[in-house]
Design a protein around this motif. Structure first.
Motif, PDB file in Angstrom:
ATOM      1  N   GLU A  12      45.159  47.615  44.828  1.00  0.00           N
ATOM      2  CA  GLU A  12      45.771  47.550  46.146  1.00  0.00           C
ATOM      3  C   GLU A  12      47.217  47.063  46.057  1.00  0.00           C
ATOM      4  N   LYS A  13      47.451  46.024  45.270  1.00  0.00           N
ATOM      5  CA  LYS A  13      48.790  45.459  45.121  1.00  0.00           C
ATOM      6  C   LYS A  13      49.493  46.022  43.896  1.00  0.00           C
ATOM      7  N   ASP A  14      48.711  46.346  42.871  1.00  0.00           N
ATOM      8  CA  ASP A  14      49.240  46.840  41.613  1.00  0.00           C
ATOM      9  C   ASP A  14      50.312  45.910  41.064  1.00  0.00           C
ATOM     10  N   THR A  15      50.003  44.627  41.057  1.00  0.00           N
ATOM     11  CA  THR A  15      50.931  43.637  40.535  1.00  0.00           C
ATOM     12  C   THR A  15      50.246  42.787  39.474  1.00  0.00           C
ATOM     13  N   LYS A  16      51.056  42.199  38.643  1.00  0.00           N
ATOM     14  CA  LYS A  16      50.547  41.294  37.619  1.00  0.00           C
ATOM     15  C   LYS A  16      49.775  40.150  38.268  1.00  0.00           C
ATOM     16  N   GLU A  17      50.303  39.613  39.350  1.00  0.00           N
ATOM     17  CA  GLU A  17      49.657  38.486  40.021  1.00  0.00           C
ATOM     18  C   GLU A  17      48.260  38.851  40.513  1.00  0.00           C
ATOM     19  N   ALA A  18      48.124  40.038  41.071  1.00  0.00           N
ATOM     20  CA  ALA A  18      46.822  40.469  41.570  1.00  0.00           C
ATOM     21  C   ALA A  18      45.833  40.605  40.428  1.00  0.00           C
ATOM     22  N   ARG A  19      46.284  41.135  39.305  1.00  0.00           N
ATOM     23  CA  ARG A  19      45.392  41.263  38.153  1.00  0.00           C
ATOM     24  C   ARG A  19      44.979  39.895  37.629  1.00  0.00           C
ATOM     25  N   LEU A  20      45.910  38.971  37.599  1.00  0.00           N
ATOM     26  CA  LEU A  20      45.587  37.631  37.114  1.00  0.00           C
ATOM     27  C   LEU A  20      44.662  36.893  38.079  1.00  0.00           C
ATOM     28  N   GLU A  21      44.786  37.170  39.370  1.00  0.00           N
ATOM     29  CA  GLU A  21      43.917  36.556  40.371  1.00  0.00           C
ATOM     30  C   GLU A  21      42.510  37.148  40.336  1.00  0.00           C
ATOM     31  N   ASN A  22      42.375  38.399  39.903  1.00  0.00           N
ATOM     32  CA  ASN A  22      41.101  39.113  39.903  1.00  0.00           C
ATOM     33  C   ASN A  22      40.856  39.761  38.545  1.00  0.00           C
ATOM     34  N   PRO A  23      40.770  38.946  37.485  1.00  0.00           N
ATOM     35  CA  PRO A  23      40.624  39.541  36.158  1.00  0.00           C
ATOM     36  C   PRO A  23      39.287  40.261  36.004  1.00  0.00           C
ATOM     37  N   LEU A  27      40.790  41.477  30.385  1.00  0.00           N
ATOM     38  CA  LEU A  27      41.602  40.391  30.918  1.00  0.00           C
ATOM     39  C   LEU A  27      40.738  39.178  31.240  1.00  0.00           C
ATOM     40  N   TYR A  28      39.557  39.399  31.802  1.00  0.00           N
ATOM     41  CA  TYR A  28      38.636  38.291  32.075  1.00  0.00           C
ATOM     42  C   TYR A  28      38.295  37.566  30.775  1.00  0.00           C
ATOM     43  N   LEU A  29      38.015  38.345  29.741  1.00  0.00           N
ATOM     44  CA  LEU A  29      37.628  37.772  28.462  1.00  0.00           C
ATOM     45  C   LEU A  29      38.784  37.040  27.796  1.00  0.00           C
ATOM     46  N   PHE A  30      39.983  37.606  27.881  1.00  0.00           N
ATOM     47  CA  PHE A  30      41.124  37.074  27.145  1.00  0.00           C
ATOM     48  C   PHE A  30      42.082  36.228  27.991  1.00  0.00           C
ATOM     49  N   GLN A  31      41.681  35.856  29.198  1.00  0.00           N
ATOM     50  CA  GLN A  31      42.600  35.110  30.060  1.00  0.00           C
ATOM     51  C   GLN A  31      42.882  33.701  29.555  1.00  0.00           C
ATOM     52  N   HIS A  32      42.104  33.220  28.621  1.00  0.00           N
ATOM     53  CA  HIS A  32      42.340  31.919  28.020  1.00  0.00           C
ATOM     54  C   HIS A  32      42.723  32.125  26.559  1.00  0.00           C
ATOM     55  N   GLU A  33      43.755  31.463  26.116  1.00  0.00           N
ATOM     56  CA  GLU A  33      44.285  31.660  24.775  1.00  0.00           C
ATOM     57  C   GLU A  33      43.236  31.462  23.679  1.00  0.00           C
ATOM     58  N   SER A  34      42.323  30.547  23.871  1.00  0.00           N
ATOM     59  CA  SER A  34      41.367  30.219  22.815  1.00  0.00           C
ATOM     60  C   SER A  34      40.234  31.229  22.668  1.00  0.00           C
TER      61      SER A  34
END
Length: 116
Positions: A12-23, A27-34
């Motif tokens: 809907e937004k097609d923005t980085k922020e939207a993806r980070l808010e709704n991984p 992205l869900y798996l790798f959203q944390h560096e460790s």
């Protein structure tokens, strides 16, 4: 993309922020560096190898606290599974589709030169 495919909220937004808010997915798996570091370490363990949080931490080069923080996520995603009747608690690589796909992705990336 077909009309019946579920839409990711970020479309809907097609923005980085939207993806980070709704991984989702990777992205869900790798959203944390460790998490990628732990998965990389897990994928290099011998088949059937059992390990404690401390052993995984040593193998991955992270602290035991880092493993403790993310072990539940790895369990929930069927990447690792607990070994029954062990004290201290031991884990092993899960026999799951997720793990099979991670091994396949890792092999494909290595074959493509992603292990540089």
């Amino acid at each position: 993309m077909s009309e019946s495919s579920p839409k990711h909220p970020a479309t809907e937004k097609d923005t980085k922020e939207a993806r980070l808010e709704n991984p989702s997915g990777v992205l869900y798996l790798f959203q944390h560096e460790s998490i990628p570091i732990l998965i990389d370490a897990i994928l290099t363990l011998p088949p059937g190898r059992e390990f404690t949080k401390t052993e995984l931490a040593d193998h991955a080069g992270v602290t035991r606290q880092t493993v403790s923080k993310y072990i539940d996520r790895l369990l929930d995603l069927d990447i690792v599974e607990p070994v029954p009747n062990t004290s201290p608690r031991r884990y092993q690589i899960a026999d799951s589709t997720v793990v099979e796909e991670l091994f396949a992705l890792n092999s494909a990336l290595n074959a493509a030169g992603g292990d540089d």
